[in-house]
Design an enzyme around this catalytic site. Structure first.
Site, PDB file in Angstrom:
ATOM      1  N   ALA B 123       0.819  -1.203   0.000  1.00  0.00           N
ATOM      2  CA  ALA B 123       0.000   0.000   0.000  1.00  0.00           C
ATOM      3  C   ALA B 123       0.854   1.255   0.000  1.00  0.00           C
ATOM      4  CB  ALA B 123      -0.931  -0.002   1.210  1.00  0.00           C
ATOM      5  N   THR B 124       2.042   1.186   0.603  1.00  0.00           N
ATOM      6  CA  THR B 124       2.905   2.372   0.596  1.00  0.00           C
ATOM      7  C   THR B 124       3.273   2.753  -0.823  1.00  0.00           C
ATOM      8  OG1 THR B 124       3.805   1.760   2.740  1.00  0.00           O
ATOM      9  CG2 THR B 124       5.061   3.321   1.456  1.00  0.00           C
ATOM     10  N   SER B 251      -3.593  -3.352   0.417  1.00  0.00           N
ATOM     11  CA  SER B 251      -2.389  -3.953   0.983  1.00  0.00           C
ATOM     12  C   SER B 251      -2.624  -5.437   1.210  1.00  0.00           C
ATOM     13  CB  SER B 251      -2.072  -3.265   2.305  1.00  0.00           C
ATOM     14  OG  SER B 251      -1.027  -3.933   2.946  1.00  0.00           O
ATOM     15  N   THR B 291       8.924  -7.113 -12.821  1.00  0.00           N
ATOM     16  CA  THR B 291       8.257  -8.408 -12.843  1.00  0.00           C
ATOM     17  C   THR B 291       7.244  -8.482 -11.720  1.00  0.00           C
ATOM     18  OG1 THR B 291      10.314  -9.386 -13.602  1.00  0.00           O
ATOM     19  CG2 THR B 291       8.645 -10.890 -12.784  1.00  0.00           C
ATOM     20  N   CYS B 399       4.479   2.289  12.521  1.00  0.00           N
ATOM     21  CA  CYS B 399       5.456   3.171  11.877  1.00  0.00           C
ATOM     22  C   CYS B 399       5.946   4.247  12.820  1.00  0.00           C
ATOM     23  CB  CYS B 399       4.879   3.837  10.640  1.00  0.00           C
ATOM     24  SG  CYS B 399       3.380   3.115  10.044  1.00  0.00           S
TER      25      CYS B 399
END
Lengths: 114, 475
Positions: B123-124, B251, B291, B399
């Site tokens: 998701a980041t 995510s 990839t 975080c």
């Protein structure tokens, strides 16, 4: 026909529960048992043979998945959850059993039913 | 079956580095004599008996992988290892089929077209891609970006980077319940606004923003709407057409899938143009070269499909059977959601009835029940976390846990400094059991009482002194 399929369903249910009990991880084990029970309960009144066949196939696939996953996650010494004292005593019993074996057998180490 | 040394190594890697009290190194050489090996094995087990793994109550940080997801991923890790972008041989074709199937599964969960899904590394990356990509693409004529103060750090940091590139960014404040003010949003949107970014479900306080209304506002003003739905996908029903969302970040490891994969929904009708962040061979429609990790993508797809199935099933709650369907209506019930709500109510009620002065941060109704953020007055957050050492919890998001500052989200919703420091986030998920919840609640109550006994502030409050009226003098 109805009798044999009822027996089929029951035996599938029993094997699913038996395989789920072998999960070493507490969370996976409780989830698998709960989910299997609830899934069979919610579908107990399904009569349509096609739908029944679909559900039974799904159950057989789930059985295979559980068998594979149980073999995959090794018998990690996973302790410590809610019922600390209860689990500790159960685990210490099963640990003393498996200590004599050369390799921690998953079949013996079934840390308590729920 | 596995050999003993392999087992031991696996055990060691699974155990990881949890405590420093681990004296026996699990990675002992496999060539040691059998008797010694036997003794080492016994010794490590004895130590292990005393050490208990904590309960996992931190489902917002990450989730364990569902065994069904792992089962779907395994063949692609072991046997079908081709590069999905190889067009010339069977390894590539089968890998590509799996990747496209996964794409469809992700798209079905959010009501999108498979061509609108781009696989990313999480998701980041999706957030970075959408914010920086949209802003930079339209920077000739649109220089304004709007976001909120309670967004995830990656969104805020991307906006900070945009600011240094010359963009105008407005960080909208939130009300004390965590929701944004829609009227204020309407007033903040300018003719040169290109993007509005609001997360669907907050990872710290669990509030659910009014995404549908925000989407309608943005559509009417011709502004792109991005939402970080990492905590929401698979847990609440999401349909990107209904919610009028143009970009959505997903995510993998928040929905019982693998870590290291995510997805970005990029709308095609009306087309959203993005300047790609990662340049290369033009994979993923040129938006994200590189990839695609087939096993991870397959895992993400399987996790999404599972979430969808759980949402469409009939469930049983305390003996009553209720039919559940993913209909257009907002009201829905599904197996996971019903269970998580039940456990959350149980936890909160237990704690709040037993101990006074506990505040739940965030709106009580507009929330995802599985994320509970409680502030215990007159107790220090870190000390409570350490007292609850056999439950894995967090105060604030993963975080920000390294810094000593209180969480910026709590500060944005206006909690007092002292309450912000003493907040704990309980995460409940698919695998949580009633026993775990009961144990956590009891332990929490016990420890809060103990810590409050030791606290002089609590004594003063018991005597009736108003803490705010005290003049703290310097020595």
């Amino acid at each position: 026909m109805a009798a044999s399929s009822r027996a089929q369903v029951l035996s599938l249910y029993r094997s699913l529960l038996k395989e789920s009990r072998a999960f070493p991880s507490y969370n996976y084990r409780t989830y698998a048992l709960r989910r299997v029970r609830d899934a069979f309960r919610e579908n107990r009144s399904v009569k349509d043979p096609q739908a029944l066949e679909l559900l039974l196939n799904k159950a057989r696939d789930s059985l295979a998945i559980i068998q594979r996953q149980v073999l995959l996650t090794p018998a990690e010494q996973e302790h410590g959850h809610s019922r600390h004292t209860i689990q500790r005593s159960v685990l210490s019993r099963s640990l003393s059993l498996s200590l004599s074996l050369p390799f921690p057998s998953l079949l013996l180490l079934s840390p308590g039913s729920l | 079956m596995m050999s003993r040394s392999v087992t031991r190594k696996l055990l060691g890697s699974i155990r990881g580095v949890s405590t420093s009290a681990r004296l026996n190194c699990p990675g002992a050489p496999a060539s040691a004599p059998a008797a010694q090996r036997g003794r080492e094995l016994i010794k490590s087990r004895e130590l292990e008996k005393d050490e208990l793994r904590p309960l996992y109550m931190d489902f917002q940080a990450t989730t364990p992988m569902d065994p069904r997801v792992l089962d779907a991923m395994l063949p692609y890790q072991v046997n079908y290892y081709g590069n999905p972008h190889s067009r010339t041989h069977a390894y590539g074709w089968e890998s590509e089929t799996a990747m496209e199937k996964a794409r469809k599964q992700v798209a079905d969960l959010i009501g999108a077209d498979p061509r609108e899904i781009v696989f990313t590394s999480g998701a980041t990356e999706s957030n970075n891609m959408s914010i920086k990509g949209v802003a930079r693409f339209y920077k000739a004529r649109k220089k304004h970006v709007i976001t909120t103060q309670t967004e995830h750090k990656c969104v805020l940091d991307s906006c900070r980077v945009l600011e240094s590139e010359g963009f105008d960014v407005t960080y909208m404040p939130v009300k004390s319940n965590g929701l944004i003010d829609l009227q204020q949003l309407v007033e903040t949107i300018r003719p040169d606004t290109s993007l509005v970014s609001v997360m669907t479900v907050n990872n710290e306080i669990g509030v659910k923003q009014p995404i549908k209304e925000i989407g309608t506002i943005c559509r009417s003003k011709n502004v792109f709407f991005h939402t970080d739905a990492a905590q929401a996908v698979g847990k609440i029903p999401i349909n990107v057409s209904e919610l009028k969302v143009d970009l959505m970040s997903i995510s993998g490891h928040k929905i019982y899938g693998p870590k290291g994969v995510g997805a970005l929904f990029v709308r095609r009708r009306p087309r959203v143009r993005i300047e790609p962040l990662q340049s290369g061979g033009g994979q993923e429609r040129g938006l994200r070269s590189g990839t695609v990790p087939t096993p991870l993508a397959v895992g993400l797809g399987a996790a999404c499909e599972l979430a969808q199935q759980e949402m469409e099933q009939v469930f049983l709650l305390g003996g009553k059977t209720c039919k559940a369907k993913l209909t257009k209506q907002k009201l829905f019930i599904c197996y996971d959601h019903a269970r998580v709500s039940m456990l959350a109510t149980r936890l909160v009620q237990k704690i709040m009835t037993e101990i006074p002065d506990v505040v739940m941060n965030g709106d009580p109704d507009q929330r995802y029940p599985g994320c509970i953020n409680l502030s215990f007055a007159y107790v220090e957050g870190e000390s409570l976390l350490m007292a609850l050492k056999d439950v894995a919890l967090s105060s604030g998001s993963a975080c920000t846990s390294a810094s000593l500052e209180p969480s910026y989200v709590l500060r944005a919703i206006g909690t007092d400094e002292d309450l912000a420091h003493s907040s704990i986030r309980f995460g409940i998920g698919r695998f949580t059991t009633e026993e775990e919840v009961d144990y956590t609640a009891e332990k929490c109550i016990q420890q809060v009482r103990r810590l409050r006994e030791m606290s002089p502030l609590w004594e003063m409050v018991q005597e009736g002194i108003d803490l705010k009226s005290i003049k703290w003098t310097q020595h």
